[in-house]
Design a protein around this motif. Sequence first.
Motif, PDB file in Angstrom:
ATOM      1  N   PRO A 222      21.619  12.183  75.729  1.00  0.00           N
ATOM      2  CA  PRO A 222      21.800  11.115  74.734  1.00  0.00           C
ATOM      3  C   PRO A 222      21.791   9.740  75.392  1.00  0.00           C
ATOM      4  O   PRO A 222      22.379   9.540  76.465  1.00  0.00           O
ATOM      5  N   GLY A 223      21.107   8.814  74.753  1.00  0.00           N
ATOM      6  CA  GLY A 223      21.062   7.449  75.275  1.00  0.00           C
ATOM      7  C   GLY A 223      19.910   7.162  76.205  1.00  0.00           C
ATOM      8  O   GLY A 223      19.662   5.999  76.545  1.00  0.00           O
ATOM      9  N   VAL A 224      19.181   8.181  76.643  1.00  0.00           N
ATOM     10  CA  VAL A 224      18.011   7.941  77.494  1.00  0.00           C
ATOM     11  C   VAL A 224      16.893   7.361  76.637  1.00  0.00           C
ATOM     12  O   VAL A 224      16.579   7.879  75.569  1.00  0.00           O
ATOM     13  N   SER A 225      16.316   6.289  77.095  1.00  0.00           N
ATOM     14  CA  SER A 225      15.270   5.583  76.353  1.00  0.00           C
ATOM     15  C   SER A 225      14.140   5.195  77.292  1.00  0.00           C
ATOM     16  O   SER A 225      14.263   5.309  78.525  1.00  0.00           O
ATOM     17  N   GLY A 226      13.075   4.701  76.705  1.00  0.00           N
ATOM     18  CA  GLY A 226      11.983   4.206  77.533  1.00  0.00           C
ATOM     19  C   GLY A 226      12.428   3.083  78.443  1.00  0.00           C
ATOM     20  O   GLY A 226      12.015   2.999  79.612  1.00  0.00           O
ATOM     21  N   GLU A 227      13.316   2.226  77.930  1.00  0.00           N
ATOM     22  CA  GLU A 227      13.815   1.112  78.724  1.00  0.00           C
ATOM     23  C   GLU A 227      14.614   1.597  79.936  1.00  0.00           C
ATOM     24  O   GLU A 227      14.469   1.053  81.036  1.00  0.00           O
ATOM     25  N   ARG A 228      15.448   2.611  79.742  1.00  0.00           N
ATOM     26  CA  ARG A 228      16.242   3.123  80.867  1.00  0.00           C
ATOM     27  C   ARG A 228      15.355   3.831  81.892  1.00  0.00           C
ATOM     28  O   ARG A 228      15.575   3.716  83.102  1.00  0.00           O
TER      29      ARG A 228
END
Length: 308
Positions: A222-228
């Motif tokens: 949860p919370g993993v995104s392209g930005e991260r």
Amino acid sequence: MRMPTVFIDGDQGTTGLQIHERLRGRTDFERVTLAASERKDPRRRAQAINECDIAILCLPDAAAREAVGFIRNPDVRVIDASSAHRTQPEWVYGFPEMGEGQAQRIARARRVTNPGCYPTGAIALLRPLIEAGLIPHDFPAAIHAVSGYSGGGRAAVDEYESPDGACAAPFKVYGLALEHKHTPEIQLHSGLAHRPFFVPAYGAYRQGIVLTVPLELRLLAPGVSGERLHACLDRHYAGARYVEVMPLADARETAHLDPQALNGTNDLRLAVFANAERGQVLLSAVFDNLGKGASGAAVQNLGLMLAA
């Protein structure tokens, strides 16, 4: 002070010729060569290997193992451009940007195994993200890559560049038995717990690779995104001379990837393409399969070893 000597065994193959070209004009070592009549003579090859400081092996796997078996001089150092030793623990993996201290390990090593072309892109993308916990070790990774036909060696080059080359297929997906020899190398050095699904292909152009790894964000923490994901890669390769991470703003404006964009260089360009609404991310790597994927990497590793 004695000038170090470098011998390229297999210097008339695609990688060997490219290494010669990249070393043109260098004056920090003496290049050892064999006459055309001696290049396949085991006795003369063994002599040349044992008398040099650094041997670069540009050979098929079996011949590379044979060449290593010739070595009796404990001071001889080796860069093996074949896939013969890439998963052997006693060999240092020749990807300087792979992790902290890797360049120093290469510089001090007696035995360095050059990365494969496809693994260079796959490992560059996956390893930092797995180490950071953004991609789990047991992630079911799928990797697709398209290389220029020079990746198929002399036979493929002859097929496409012969007078009948116009009849060659414009695009070939291969490795359909799912046993490509680069797959164990990718798994080991990227840190994957399970064998990745690897689908390679050749296009009707001479050199250059586009490699992609699709990610479903729902399968990540949860919370993993392209930005991260992008920020992790950007941190990992900050200051790297030969690896760049495309800014996210540029990725948003990119409509296509050209596999030939970095031909003739030792550069590797990574990118993250994200669609938050769809929950999907595409990781990509573009580089020259004869550059950072072969001869360029060998010359980079040679430079580290000569400077040690």
